[in-house]
Motif scaffolding. Structure first.
Motif, PDB file in Angstrom:
ATOM      1  N   GLU A 102      54.885  23.791 -26.663  1.00 20.79           N
ATOM      2  CA  GLU A 102      53.990  23.415 -25.564  1.00 20.79           C
ATOM      3  C   GLU A 102      52.526  23.580 -25.961  1.00 20.79           C
ATOM      4  O   GLU A 102      51.689  22.728 -25.666  1.00 20.79           O
ATOM      5  N   MET A 103      52.211  24.656 -26.638  1.00 22.22           N
ATOM      6  CA  MET A 103      50.837  24.865 -27.095  1.00 22.22           C
ATOM      7  C   MET A 103      50.437  23.802 -28.118  1.00 22.22           C
ATOM      8  O   MET A 103      49.336  23.245 -28.056  1.00 22.22           O
ATOM      9  N   MET A 104      51.324  23.499 -29.043  1.00 22.29           N
ATOM     10  CA  MET A 104      51.028  22.509 -30.083  1.00 22.29           C
ATOM     11  C   MET A 104      50.853  21.109 -29.491  1.00 22.29           C
ATOM     12  O   MET A 104      50.021  20.320 -29.966  1.00 22.29           O
ATOM     13  N   SER A 105      51.611  20.798 -28.446  1.00 17.53           N
ATOM     14  CA  SER A 105      51.585  19.446 -27.887  1.00 17.53           C
ATOM     15  C   SER A 105      50.260  19.089 -27.241  1.00 17.53           C
ATOM     16  O   SER A 105      49.970  17.917 -26.996  1.00 17.53           O
ATOM     17  N   ARG A 106      49.430  20.081 -26.960  1.00 15.85           N
ATOM     18  CA  ARG A 106      48.112  19.801 -26.385  1.00 15.85           C
ATOM     19  C   ARG A 106      47.203  19.103 -27.387  1.00 15.85           C
ATOM     20  O   ARG A 106      46.230  18.456 -27.005  1.00 15.85           O
ATOM     21  N   ALA A 107      47.526  19.236 -28.670  1.00 15.82           N
ATOM     22  CA  ALA A 107      46.681  18.636 -29.707  1.00 15.82           C
ATOM     23  C   ALA A 107      47.418  17.652 -30.601  1.00 15.82           C
ATOM     24  O   ALA A 107      46.791  16.923 -31.364  1.00 15.82           O
ATOM     25  N   ILE A 108      48.753  17.614 -30.524  1.00 14.85           N
ATOM     26  CA  ILE A 108      49.551  16.838 -31.472  1.00 14.85           C
ATOM     27  C   ILE A 108      50.480  15.892 -30.726  1.00 14.85           C
ATOM     28  O   ILE A 108      51.122  16.285 -29.743  1.00 14.85           O
ATOM     29  N   GLU A 109      50.573  14.637 -31.220  1.00 16.95           N
ATOM     30  CA  GLU A 109      51.661  13.768 -30.795  1.00 16.95           C
ATOM     31  C   GLU A 109      52.733  13.848 -31.870  1.00 16.95           C
ATOM     32  O   GLU A 109      52.525  13.441 -33.006  1.00 16.95           O
ATOM     33  N   PHE A 110      53.883  14.393 -31.524  1.00 18.80           N
ATOM     34  CA  PHE A 110      54.942  14.620 -32.491  1.00 18.80           C
ATOM     35  C   PHE A 110      55.581  13.295 -32.912  1.00 18.80           C
ATOM     36  O   PHE A 110      55.680  12.359 -32.113  1.00 18.80           O
ATOM     37  N   PRO A 111      56.039  13.196 -34.158  1.00 18.64           N
ATOM     38  CA  PRO A 111      56.666  11.953 -34.625  1.00 18.64           C
ATOM     39  C   PRO A 111      58.104  11.775 -34.154  1.00 18.64           C
ATOM     40  O   PRO A 111      58.625  10.667 -34.153  1.00 18.64           O
ATOM     41  N   ARG A 112      58.765  12.855 -33.788  1.00 18.76           N
ATOM     42  CA  ARG A 112      60.151  12.809 -33.338  1.00 18.76           C
ATOM     43  C   ARG A 112      60.373  13.922 -32.318  1.00 18.76           C
ATOM     44  O   ARG A 112      59.620  14.875 -32.231  1.00 18.76           O
ATOM     45  N   GLY A 113      61.467  13.814 -31.580  1.00 22.58           N
ATOM     46  CA  GLY A 113      61.852  14.849 -30.630  1.00 22.58           C
ATOM     47  C   GLY A 113      63.169  14.465 -29.998  1.00 22.58           C
ATOM     48  O   GLY A 113      63.723  13.401 -30.281  1.00 22.58           O
ATOM     49  N   ILE A 114      63.688  15.314 -29.123  1.00 24.62           N
ATOM     50  CA  ILE A 114      64.969  14.998 -28.506  1.00 24.62           C
ATOM     51  C   ILE A 114      64.795  14.250 -27.185  1.00 24.62           C
ATOM     52  O   ILE A 114      65.742  13.636 -26.699  1.00 24.62           O
ATOM     53  N   ARG A 115      63.600  14.286 -26.618  1.00 24.81           N
ATOM     54  CA  ARG A 115      63.311  13.533 -25.403  1.00 24.81           C
ATOM     55  C   ARG A 115      61.916  12.918 -25.479  1.00 24.81           C
ATOM     56  O   ARG A 115      61.009  13.512 -26.066  1.00 24.81           O
ATOM     57  N   CYS A 116      61.773  11.728 -24.912  1.00 20.82           N
ATOM     58  CA  CYS A 116      60.475  11.077 -24.766  1.00 20.82           C
ATOM     59  C   CYS A 116      59.876  11.483 -23.419  1.00 20.82           C
ATOM     60  O   CYS A 116      60.580  11.478 -22.405  1.00 20.82           O
ATOM     61  N   VAL A 117      58.594  11.820 -23.399  1.00 21.25           N
ATOM     62  CA  VAL A 117      57.907  12.141 -22.151  1.00 21.25           C
ATOM     63  C   VAL A 117      56.653  11.298 -22.034  1.00 21.25           C
ATOM     64  O   VAL A 117      55.841  11.231 -22.958  1.00 21.25           O
ATOM     65  N   VAL A 118      56.518  10.630 -20.893  1.00 16.74           N
ATOM     66  CA  VAL A 118      55.387   9.721 -20.664  1.00 16.74           C
ATOM     67  C   VAL A 118      54.835   9.942 -19.274  1.00 16.74           C
ATOM     68  O   VAL A 118      55.587  10.090 -18.305  1.00 16.74           O
ATOM     69  N   THR A 119      53.517   9.970 -19.177  1.00 14.79           N
ATOM     70  CA  THR A 119      52.820   9.959 -17.888  1.00 14.79           C
ATOM     71  C   THR A 119      52.039   8.663 -17.805  1.00 14.79           C
ATOM     72  O   THR A 119      51.297   8.320 -18.722  1.00 14.79           O
ATOM     73  N   ALA A 120      52.246   7.934 -16.727  1.00 15.22           N
ATOM     74  CA  ALA A 120      51.596   6.633 -16.540  1.00 15.22           C
ATOM     75  C   ALA A 120      50.993   6.563 -15.148  1.00 15.22           C
ATOM     76  O   ALA A 120      51.422   7.254 -14.224  1.00 15.22           O
TER      77      ALA A 120
END
Length: 295
Positions: free
Chosen positions: A273-291
């Motif tokens: 969670e801390m890393m995601s504030r600065a990084i868009e990960f190349p892979r993961g187990i779920r996609c999360v999008v805010t639109a």
């Protein structure tokens, strides 16, 4: 008092009215407002399977998922009073989290299965609950300030129509927080047993959302740090598919096994969670999008 206007359930009826503890409809009170939904193959039994295997919402991935959704709603909506619909509310874990974190919000829960909603209604008597089919939604346009869907679209055959209804039901400038399983190449017995029509790529999900007229604000993967282990487990599952008669027990055991890793999992997801504030990960187990719906 919830300010959403709900359409009549049957022709010739007046619009039902939420009283604060139930829907007044035709001189009677019903806890759950139930529209016709058709048949998708999803059932109350499948909901129970997932809930029991994940220890009633305490699984580290599910808790990280809900935390991400709440944080995105707080960021996007601020402290203003807002009308929020959760589609796929299931046992109500996210509704409970939102009620604590967003005290000014007017919450509504929606789901496909009636039994799930009836059970939830007994636990949350003050939240309107609606049974409906998102791909053929009867709910009115320009109604919600935010809509949240956590692991819902993969269960809907016509996900394009479902997202179009999300865009229609959102108010101008309204926000959608959407999460789905990632990795089409990892589709396995787990997905088949839980009636998934697909797993997604992040660009593919964003395309469906943008084609519905929503603007992407944030996009990322959830579960990026545990993705290597997840990938190997999925590939092993693909290489050893189970007969349909054995699939339910196999899936329940697989979900339960990962629940035993909760102490480590919670720590890993907090770091992510801390890393995601600065990084868009190349892979993961779920996609999360805010639109957001363009005003």
């Amino acid at each position: 008092m919830n300010q959403v206007t709900f359409p009549p359930v049957s022709a010739g009826e007046e619009s039902p009215v939420w009283s604060g503890s139930g829907f007044e409809r035709g001189g009677q009170t019903t806890r759950v407002l139930a529209y016709e939904v058709g048949d998708s193959g999803w059932s109350d039994e499948l909901t129970e399977l997932h809930e029991s295997a994940t220890e009633s919402g305490t699984h580290f991935i599910d808790m990280a998922s809900r935390r991400h959704a709440v944080n995105e709603l707080k960021r996007a909506l601020g402290s203003q009073p807002a009308s929020i619909m959760e589609v796929g509310c299931s046992a109500g874990h996210l509704l409970a989290d939102m009620r604590l974190a967003l005290p000014n919000a007017r919450l509504t829960g929606g789901d496909y299965t009636l039994g799930t909603l009836v059970k939830l209604g007994a636990k949350m008597p003050d939240i309107p609950l609606v049974r409906f089919n998102l791909a053929d939604s009867p709910l009115p346009s320009n109604t919600y300030d935010a809509m949240v869907l956590l692991n819902v679209l993969e269960h809907i055959e016509d996900d394009v129509a479902a997202v179009q209804h999300i865009a229609r039901m959102l108010k101008p400038d309204g926000v959608a927080v959407i999460e789905v399983p990632a990795g089409p190449e990892l589709f396995d017995d787990y997905d088949r047993e839980l009636k998934h029509f697909r797993r997604y790529t992040l660009p593919g999900l964003c395309k469906v959302i943008e084609n519905a007229g929503l603007r992407i604000e944030r996009r990322n993967y959830l579960g990026a740090l545990i993705y290597p282990a997840f990938y190997l487990a999925k590939k092993r599952s693909q290489n050893s598919p189970k007969p349909a008669a054995e699939r339910e027990e196999h899936v329940a055991k697989a979900i339960g096994a990962t629940s035993r890793l909760n102490p480590i999992g919670h720590a890993v997801m907090a770091l992510e969670e801390m890393m995601s504030r600065a990084i868009e990960f190349p892979r993961g187990i779920r996609c999360v999008v805010t639109a957001r719906k363009i005003a």
